[in-house]
Design an enzyme around this catalytic site. Structure first.
Site, PDB file in Angstrom:
ATOM      1  N   VAL A  68       0.821  -1.217   0.000  1.00 44.79           N
ATOM      2  CA  VAL A  68       0.000   0.000   0.000  1.00 44.79           C
ATOM      3  C   VAL A  68       0.853   1.265   0.000  1.00 44.79           C
ATOM      4  CG1 VAL A  68      -1.967  -1.131   1.096  1.00 44.79           C
ATOM      5  CG2 VAL A  68      -0.262   0.038   2.525  1.00 44.79           C
ATOM      6  N   ASN A  94      -6.275  -1.152   7.418  1.00 44.08           N
ATOM      7  CA  ASN A  94      -5.551  -1.493   8.636  1.00 44.08           C
ATOM      8  C   ASN A  94      -4.031  -1.455   8.472  1.00 44.08           C
ATOM      9  OD1 ASN A  94      -5.257  -3.123  11.357  1.00 44.08           O
ATOM     10  ND2 ASN A  94      -4.131  -4.288   9.810  1.00 44.08           N
ATOM     11  N   SER A 147      -4.811   5.212  15.637  1.00 45.56           N
ATOM     12  CA  SER A 147      -4.089   4.863  16.857  1.00 45.56           C
ATOM     13  C   SER A 147      -4.400   5.922  17.908  1.00 45.56           C
ATOM     14  CB  SER A 147      -2.577   4.841  16.591  1.00 45.56           C
ATOM     15  OG  SER A 147      -1.842   4.820  17.797  1.00 45.56           O
ATOM     16  N   TYR A 160       4.545   9.270  12.938  1.00 40.21           N
ATOM     17  CA  TYR A 160       3.428   8.349  13.160  1.00 40.21           C
ATOM     18  C   TYR A 160       2.227   9.088  13.741  1.00 40.21           C
ATOM     19  CZ  TYR A 160       1.119   4.008  14.736  1.00 40.21           C
ATOM     20  OH  TYR A 160       0.241   2.974  14.955  1.00 40.21           O
ATOM     21  N   ALA A 162       1.476  12.241  13.415  1.00 41.25           N
ATOM     22  CA  ALA A 162       0.913  13.094  12.374  1.00 41.25           C
ATOM     23  C   ALA A 162       0.073  12.281  11.393  1.00 41.25           C
ATOM     24  CB  ALA A 162       2.035  13.825  11.633  1.00 41.25           C
ATOM     25  N   LYS A 164      -1.424   9.358  11.884  1.00 44.17           N
ATOM     26  CA  LYS A 164      -2.632   8.826  12.502  1.00 44.17           C
ATOM     27  C   LYS A 164      -3.651   9.927  12.790  1.00 44.17           C
ATOM     28  CE  LYS A 164      -1.427   4.535  12.394  1.00 44.17           C
ATOM     29  NZ  LYS A 164      -2.131   3.591  11.510  1.00 44.17           N
ATOM     30  N   ILE A 193      -1.831  -2.691  22.145  1.00 43.97           N
ATOM     31  CA  ILE A 193      -2.344  -3.984  21.683  1.00 43.97           C
ATOM     32  C   ILE A 193      -1.149  -4.908  21.420  1.00 43.97           C
ATOM     33  CG2 ILE A 193      -3.772  -5.167  19.964  1.00 43.97           C
ATOM     34  CD1 ILE A 193      -5.341  -3.071  21.523  1.00 43.97           C
TER      35      ILE A 193
END
Length: 256
Positions: A68, A94, A147, A160, A162, A164, A193
Site C-alpha cells: 500500500v 488497517n 491509533s 506516526y 501526524a 494517525k 495492543i
C-alpha cells in the site's frame, strides 16, 4: 428489520494488513461471520497463513499481495480485488508501519515520507478505488484504523502521530462527503495492543505501562479490536459515521 441486520454473511470485505496482528484477527473474524474476505498484505508468508487459517475453518478468503506504500501497486491490487467477485461492501484500512525517530535525525525526512505514504495516503487511495463498488452495496462500510497516538503523543514518534491524526481527519471529511450516499466512514484508535509493533517491548515493560496508564491495567488483544471493527461494519450500524473510537482499555480517559 432486514435492513438492520447484524450479519455480514455473503458480503465482500477487504482487509489490508491482513498478514498479522489486528488485520489478521479482523480477516479471520469476518470470515467466521460469513464474509468473503479479500485479505491484502505485502508480507506473502503472513498473508498465506491468514488465508490458510480461514480456509481450514471453512471460511472463504483470497490473498492479494499489495504494497500500500506504492500507488501503482494499489491500482493493480485493487483491480484484482474488485474483479474477484465484482463486488465490494466493506473496506478496512488497517495496514501500517511505525518508526520512532528524533526530528533532527538525518533520516527523518525519509521516515516521515514513508510513514505518511503507508499510514495515511494509502487509506484515501484504497477508498477511492473502492468507491464505485461501495456505491453499489446495500450496506457500504469503511473503517480506518488509526491509533491513540492520533489523540495523544509520544516523544520521537512525530511522523506516526501526524499520520494517525491525519487518518482521523480524513475519516471525518469522507464521512461528510459520502454520507448522502449512505456510505459510512469510521475510525478506530487502538491503544496498547499485542501486535508485531509491540513484540519488541519486554513483557515486564508492557505490564508496568498497562498498570500505570490503562483503566483495565493490561494490553489488549488484536481480536478485541477486530470485534469493534465488525460492529461498525454491520448493516445495523447504518447511523454511525464520522466517529473516532478509542479501543484502548481506558488509556485516553486517565489523567494520572
Amino acid at each position: 428489520m432486514e435492513r438492520f441486520s447484524r450479519s455480514i454473511e455473503g458480503m465482500v470485505a477487504l482487509v489490508t494488513g491482513a498478514g498479522s496482528g489486528m488485520g489478521r484477527a479482523t480477516a479471520i473474524l469476518f470470515a467466521q461471520e460469513g464474509a468473503l474476505v479479500a485479505a491484502a498484505d505485502v508480507n506473502e508468508e503472513g498473508l498465506a497463513r491468514t488465508v490458510a487459517a480461514i480456509e481450514a475453518a471453512g471460511g472463504t478468503a483470497r490473498g492479494f499481495v499489495i504494497d500500500v506504500g506504492d500507488p501503482a501497486a494499489i491500482d493493480r491490487g485493487m483491480a484484482d480485488v474488485l474483479g474477484w467477485h465484482d463486488r465490494l461492501d466493506i473496506v478496512v484500512n488497517n495496514a501500517g508501519v511505525s518508526g520512532f525517530l528524533p526530528l533532527e535525525d538525518d533520516g527523518y525526512d525519509a521516515n516521515w515520507e514513508r510513514i505518511l505514504r503507508i499510514d495515511l495516503s494509502a487509506h484515501q487511495r484504497v477508498i477511492r478505488k473502492a468507491l464505485p463498488f461501495l456505491r453499489k452495496s446495500s450496506a457500504p462500510r469503511v473503517v480506518n484504523i488509526a491509533s491513540t497516538e492520533a489523540l495523544g503523543a509520544t516523544a520521537y514518534d512525530s511522523a506516526y502521530c501526524a499520520a494517525k491524526a491525519g487518518v482521523t481527519g480524513l475519516t471525518r471529511a469522507l464521512a461528510l462527503e459520502f454520507g448522502k450516499e449512505g456510505i459510512t466512514v469510521n475510525c478506530i484508535c487502538p491503544g496498547p495492543i499485542r501486535t508485531g509493533m509491540t513484540d519488541a517491548v519486554p513483557e515486564g515493560d508492557k505490564e508496568l505501562y498497562a498498570r500505570r496508564r490503562t483503566a483495565l491495567r493490561r494490553y489488549g488483544e488484536p481480536e478485541e479490536v477486530a470485534h469493534v471493527t465488525l460492529s461498525l461494519c454491520l448493516p445495523a450500524a447504518s447511523f454511525i459515521t464520522g466517529t473516532v473510537i478509542p479501543v484502548d482499555g481506558g488509556l485516553m480517559v486517565r489523567n494520572a
